[in-house]
Scaffold this motif. Structure first.
Motif, PDB file in Angstrom:
ATOM      1  N   VAL A  10      10.702  -4.093   6.173  1.00  0.00           N
ATOM      2  CA  VAL A  10      10.846  -2.661   6.412  1.00  0.00           C
ATOM      3  C   VAL A  10       9.557  -2.015   6.911  1.00  0.00           C
ATOM      4  O   VAL A  10       9.594  -0.958   7.543  1.00  0.00           O
ATOM      5  N   GLY A  11       8.412  -2.637   6.638  1.00  0.00           N
ATOM      6  CA  GLY A  11       7.165  -2.099   7.171  1.00  0.00           C
ATOM      7  C   GLY A  11       7.136  -2.132   8.680  1.00  0.00           C
ATOM      8  O   GLY A  11       6.777  -1.154   9.339  1.00  0.00           O
ATOM      9  N   ASP A  12       7.516  -3.256   9.241  1.00  0.00           N
ATOM     10  CA  ASP A  12       7.569  -3.392  10.697  1.00  0.00           C
ATOM     11  C   ASP A  12       8.752  -2.639  11.302  1.00  0.00           C
ATOM     12  O   ASP A  12       8.617  -1.947  12.311  1.00  0.00           O
ATOM     13  N   ILE A  13       9.919  -2.812  10.702  1.00  0.00           N
ATOM     14  CA  ILE A  13      11.136  -2.281  11.314  1.00  0.00           C
ATOM     15  C   ILE A  13      11.133  -0.757  11.339  1.00  0.00           C
ATOM     16  O   ILE A  13      11.508  -0.145  12.347  1.00  0.00           O
ATOM     17  N   THR A  14      10.685  -0.122  10.256  1.00  0.00           N
ATOM     18  CA  THR A  14      10.639   1.340  10.288  1.00  0.00           C
ATOM     19  C   THR A  14       9.646   1.836  11.339  1.00  0.00           C
ATOM     20  O   THR A  14       9.899   2.847  12.006  1.00  0.00           O
ATOM     21  N   ALA A  15       8.522   1.137  11.510  1.00  0.00           N
ATOM     22  CA  ALA A  15       7.574   1.534  12.557  1.00  0.00           C
ATOM     23  C   ALA A  15       8.215   1.415  13.935  1.00  0.00           C
ATOM     24  O   ALA A  15       8.046   2.293  14.796  1.00  0.00           O
ATOM     25  N   GLY A  16       8.975   0.325  14.162  1.00  0.00           N
ATOM     26  CA  GLY A  16       9.667   0.179  15.431  1.00  0.00           C
ATOM     27  C   GLY A  16      10.679   1.283  15.668  1.00  0.00           C
ATOM     28  O   GLY A  16      10.801   1.820  16.780  1.00  0.00           O
ATOM     29  N   CYS A  74       4.948   5.180   7.942  1.00  0.00           N
ATOM     30  CA  CYS A  74       6.403   5.017   7.889  1.00  0.00           C
ATOM     31  C   CYS A  74       6.868   4.627   6.496  1.00  0.00           C
ATOM     32  O   CYS A  74       7.963   5.032   6.067  1.00  0.00           O
ATOM     33  N   GLN A  75       6.054   3.872   5.764  1.00  0.00           N
ATOM     34  CA  GLN A  75       6.428   3.535   4.394  1.00  0.00           C
ATOM     35  C   GLN A  75       6.423   4.772   3.504  1.00  0.00           C
ATOM     36  O   GLN A  75       7.303   4.946   2.653  1.00  0.00           O
ATOM     37  N   MET A  81       0.809  -1.209   0.000  1.00  0.00           N
ATOM     38  CA  MET A  81       0.000   0.000   0.000  1.00  0.00           C
ATOM     39  C   MET A  81       0.848   1.267   0.000  1.00  0.00           C
ATOM     40  O   MET A  81       0.427   2.306  -0.516  1.00  0.00           O
ATOM     41  N   GLY A  82       2.022   1.205   0.602  1.00  0.00           N
ATOM     42  CA  GLY A  82       2.841   2.402   0.778  1.00  0.00           C
ATOM     43  C   GLY A  82       3.693   2.769  -0.413  1.00  0.00           C
ATOM     44  O   GLY A  82       4.420   3.771  -0.364  1.00  0.00           O
TER      45      GLY A  82
END
Length: 382
Positions: free
Chosen positions: A167-173, A203-204, A146-147
């Motif tokens: 990267v979806g999860d890690i950037t949010a973290g 974040c994306q 989606m991003g």
């Protein structure tokens, strides 16, 4: 616990799988005490995600080293009382439930802020706590699609390609961690905690960088370009005799040095390659000309010559090669957990090197589900 700038702070970790645990792992690496509150019986979902070593999830271990675990049912009065005791001592609460879940449990931001005004509340979710998608579930793959990042990943004409790391999860973290540290600074000045609302989709969008600039400038949505940079040339992976080499000649001076290494002054004199803009317009022709020369020698040969000339370059390592790179080892980016069941397990180190604190080459043990209960209850005086 690791000694660091966040030593003395208590983090209550209500997270699971990746985005939230990654955030609290970074906080632990910076010295915070992290107490992971898990669902009785099952715990964090990632305890059941492989690969497994002696029936223990290496995935879970890599994200939850140095934390403590207590299993609490937040719908049971006795366990809620224990959780309330933890909150009364906590500096930070991190959760990654879907919006509305914490409110149903009676632990939403408004309720907690009224009771614990200094508590910093960080929520990482797929789509955030506002907007039309706020109640949707999300995983890394969903927000990558989606991003927009999947649309610029891979090769032209190829199928949709997920970025190889989550990267979806890690950037949010990571953005949640940045927000928490900013909130700590604000609390020092005002005495007040705050809510941090981080959405994986947001974040994306935030990391699309050059792709947004190109769309804004041209009105055309960019697509995938393989391994090359969209607006700097030569800046790509090029074929040598025995494999690929990354060459990143990001300005005219570096391009001149590159031409010297290749023994190709004709490239420097060619009007098609006279500026970065011209080189980017003629990217395929330049790549062809470079590879006519590069294919005569090995990656190692060109690496030595380019490094000597000061031209940025590098090999394309697989994960094993990256982890055994002597520079990576020298920077202490591979550290060890000494687990009594699995034995030593190598994991990624902390990339934040702080002059005031040591960077140990080991990390704390991975908690068994509810393994910290007795010690935590004793500390609470229960």
């Amino acid at each position: 616990m690791v000694d660091g700038p966040l030593s003395g702070l208590l983090v209550i970790d209500l997270t699971r799988v990746l985005a939230g645990p990654y955030c609290t792992m970074v906080l632990a690496d910076l010295g915070a005490r992290v107490i992971k509150v898990e669902t009785p019986g099952t715990g964090d979902d990632s305890r059941h995600i492989g690969p497994f070593i002696e029936d223990k999830s290496a995935y879970f271990m890599s994200l939850n080293r140095g934390k403590e675990s207590i299993a609490l049912d937040l719908k049971a009065d006795g366990d809620r009382a224990i959780f309330d005791d933890l909150l009364a001592r906590a500096d930070i609460l991190v959760e990654n439930y879907r919006p509305g879940v914490m409110e149903k449990l009676g632990y939403g931001w408004e309720a907690l802020h009224a009771r614990f005004p200094r508590l910093i509340y960080a929520a990482a979710s797929g789509f955030g706590h506002t907007g039309p998608y706020k109640t949707r579930p999300a995983y890394d793959m969903v927000v990558q699609g989606m991003g927009g990042i999947m649309s610029i990943t891979g090769h032209p004409g190829g199928p949709p390609t997920r970025v190889g790391s989550s990267v979806g999860d890690i950037t949010a973290g990571l953005f949640a961690t940045i927000g928490i540290n900013a909130a700590l600074y604000h609390r020092t000045a005002t005495g007040e905690g705050m809510k941090i609302d981080v959405a994986m989709l947001d974040c994306q969008i935030a990391i699309l960088e050059n792709a947004i600039a190109r769309y804004a400038a041209t009105g055309t949505a960019p697509g995938p370009l393989g391994a090359r940079h969209p607006s700097i040339t030569p800046f790509a992976a090029y074929q040598a005799r025995d494999g690929y080499i990354i060459i990143a000649a990001g300005n005219n001076g570096l391009f001149e040095k590159l031409c010297g290494v290749l023994g190709r002054p004709d490239l420097m004199a060619d009007a098609d390659f006279a500026s970065n803009d011209r080189r980017t317009q003629n990217v395929d022709r330049l790549a062809h000309e470079m590879e006519l020369t590069l294919r005569h020698e090995t990656v190692a040969h060109w690496m030595a010559a380019l490094e000597a000339a000061g031209v940025p370059c590098g090999p394309i390592n697989d994960v094993a090669q990256a982890l055994h790179d002597p520079h990576v080892r020298a920077r202490n980016m591979v550290v060890t957990i000494d687990d009594p069941v699995t034995g030593p397990l190598e994991i990624a180190g902390n990339p934040i090197k702080l002059s005031a604190f040591a960077d140990p080459n080991t990390r704390g043990a991975v908690p068994d589900l509810d393994g910290g209960r007795d010690a935590i209850l004793a500390w609470l005086g229960r």
